[in-house]
Design a protein around this motif. Structure first.
Motif, short mmCIF file in Angstrom:
data_model
loop_
_atom_site.label_atom_id
_atom_site.label_comp_id
_atom_site.label_asym_id
_atom_site.label_seq_id
_atom_site.Cartn_x
_atom_site.Cartn_y
_atom_site.Cartn_z
N PHE A 134 10.39 -4.54 27.24
CA PHE A 134 11.82 -4.43 26.95
C PHE A 134 12.19 -3.07 26.37
O PHE A 134 13.25 -2.52 26.68
N GLY B 64 14.52 -1.25 28.92
CA GLY B 64 15.90 -1.14 28.45
C GLY B 64 16.33 0.30 28.24
O GLY B 64 17.44 0.69 28.60
N LEU C 163 16.60 -8.10 33.49
CA LEU C 163 17.38 -7.19 32.66
C LEU C 163 18.37 -6.41 33.52
O LEU C 163 19.56 -6.29 33.19
N LYS D 112 22.59 -6.72 33.48
CA LYS D 112 23.45 -5.57 33.22
C LYS D 112 24.40 -5.31 34.39
O LYS D 112 25.56 -4.93 34.19
N ASN E 85 20.61 -1.54 25.38
CA ASN E 85 19.93 -2.43 26.33
C ASN E 85 18.66 -2.99 25.71
O ASN E 85 18.39 -4.20 25.75
N ALA E 86 17.85 -2.08 25.16
CA ALA E 86 16.56 -2.49 24.59
C ALA E 86 16.77 -3.43 23.41
O ALA E 86 16.10 -4.47 23.30
N ASP F 270 19.35 -5.32 22.76
CA ASP F 270 19.93 -6.57 23.23
C ASP F 270 18.85 -7.52 23.73
O ASP F 270 18.85 -8.73 23.43
N MET F 271 17.90 -7.00 24.50
CA MET F 271 16.82 -7.84 25.03
C MET F 271 15.85 -8.23 23.92
O MET F 271 15.39 -9.37 23.86
N SER G 209 19.68 -14.20 28.81
CA SER G 209 20.46 -13.08 29.34
C SER G 209 21.91 -13.50 29.56
O SER G 209 22.30 -14.63 29.27
#
Length: 456
Positions: free
Chosen positions: A146, A150, A200, A204, A322-323, A325-326, A424
């Protein structure tokens, strides 16, 4: 004056071309370029992830436990006090303000991770095949993936590469699978590297308005395939590594059939063809403009997308978000749902009982040791590796081949892929994932059995 304008236009055009080319090439190198490492193929992003995992070493479970606890405590704090710094931040509010259901899941994940980390509580929860496995093996791997996936995902999504590939692939992906051409990138990145990367990416793309509800659900449940490297582990577990080529070709064939059939059945066909904002998606933009070739239109749309990038710092910020969030959003879900699914698989006869109706089907398909094979049919919904572990005790090679191949093509297993999908933004529910898992089983099993009869 005119000369100045021409120079400015040329400079802008050169800037846009470079803004498309350089990040896109880096994205292809990181996510889609196979490299040989220790006798097996992988992709550079996976190599970076393994390097981070090696650096973390024995501290990885500490980091994972801290992240899950921060996620749970932060969600409770945000919901109870609604502080201004969270409520005024789109990112923080989206990350921490969970619904009651997801808050419960995060709290359950926090409870499980504490028990597994400190080694107290029921053996069912902390055992090496349940919570201990999720904390010690699965979550550190996901964490490392991730972080880099991400961070570098905008290289694929923000600089025009998806627009270019989408233009070429739409004529294939749309008629066969009802998907935009850009979804081919999701498939390639998971096939060569890791299915979690594709999930992922799909999430997005849905959030950014490129996929409809149906497209995001189909891509997430159909193309987030198991990587080549992990497929090697599965076939080796059943003692048939010498048959890897026919095994993986069978996986591809069965997966291709499932990708055509399953999205046309409920529940995926029930999904709305609307974007995340509720608007209907117009397919006119996928049509080739009059007077343009595929190549010229693809390059034009790619450069247009790249021209919208005004600040690389904004792209870096998006990658970090992004990173985060995951990591903070999905790891607690995997801990909670993955551990629960493994407890059911390990300590209850539920999957054995549910597998009994498959005995007549397996006998009809002339699969030897049908009763033993039936016990593996549905247990893969808990974890994809369990069927291969059970099949290792089956004497017949053909049956082991069928079980191993089916376990890979079933795709939706709750210890990772299912939990990732639920965590997700992709619009799927748990019962829908179970239905899709059963449909994939019923669709791919005859294909796999047919190939097995040709081989053995």
């Amino acid at each position: 004056m005119q000369n100045t304008q021409k120079i400015a236009t040329a400079s802008s055009s050169t800037r846009n071309v470079l803004m498309f080319l350089i990040p896109s090439i880096l994205g292809i190198l990181l996510f889609m370029t196979p490299v040989m490492i220790n006798g097996g193929f992988t992709i550079p992003i996976a190599v970076l992830a393994k390097s981070l995992l090696a650096v973390l070493g024995n501290s990885a479970p500490v980091v994972v436990t801290t992240i899950i606890l921060v996620s749970a405590i932060g969600s409770v704090f945000a919901l109870a006090f609604k502080p201004r710094f969270i409520m005024n931040s789109t990112f923080l509010s989206g990350l921490l303000l969970a619904t009651p259901v997801w808050l419960t899941v995060r709290m359950l994940g926090a409870a499980f991770v504490l028990m597994a980390f400190f080694g107290f509580g029921p053996e069912h929860v902390i055992g090496g095949a349940t919570g201990g496995f999720v904390l010690g093996d699965l979550l550190p791997t996901l964490l490392s993936v991730f972080v880099f996936a991400g961070l570098f995902l905008p290289l694929l999504t923000n600089f025009g590469l998806l627009e270019l590939i989408g233009t070429f692939m739409t004529r294939i992906m749309r008629p066969l699978f009802g998907l935009p051409g850009r979804s081919a990138v999701d498939c390639a990145s998971s096939w060569l590297g890791d299915g979690s990367v594709a999930i992922l990416m799909s999430s997005k793309q849905y959030e950014q308005g490129y996929y409809t509800e149906r497209e995001a659900a189909v891509v997430g449940t159909t193309f987030s395939v198991v990587s080549i490297s992990f497929s090697l582990v599965v076939i080796a577990q059943v003692g048939l590594e010498h048959m890897f080529v026919p095994f993986y070709l069978t996986v591809c064939l069965a997966g291709f059939v499932a990708a055509i059939v399953v999205p046309r059945l409920p529940p995926l066909c029930w999904k709305k063809n609307t974007l995340v904002n509720g608007e209907e998606k117009c397919l006119e933009h996928e049509a080739l403009p009059e007077g343009e070739t595929l190549f010229s239109h693809g390059v034009k749309t790619a450069i247009t997308r790249a021209s919208k990038i005004r600040s690389l710092s904004d792209v870096l910020k998006e990658g970090l978000e992004n990173a985060a969030d995951m990591v903070f959003g999905v790891l607690p879900v995997v801990m909670a749902i993955g551990t629960s699914a493994l407890i059911i698989a390990e300590y209850t006869p539920i999957f054995t009982i549910l597998g009994m109706p498959f005995v007549p089907l397996l006998e009809l398909l002339q699969i030897p040791e049908a009763v033993a094979a039936s016990e593996t049919m549905l247990v893969g919904v808990a974890d994809m590796f369990i069927p291969a572990v059970l099949a290792a005790n089956i004497d017949n090679e053909m049956t082991r081949f069928v079980v191993a191949t089916l376990s890979v093509t079933q795709l939706i297993y709750m210890s990772e892929v299912g939990a990732l999908l639920l965590g997700s933004k992709i619009p799927v529910k748990a019962w829908e994932l179970v239905m899709i898992f059963i449909l994939r089983t019923l669709v791919t099993l005859p294909v796999i059995a047919g190939v097995a009869h040709l081989i053995f």
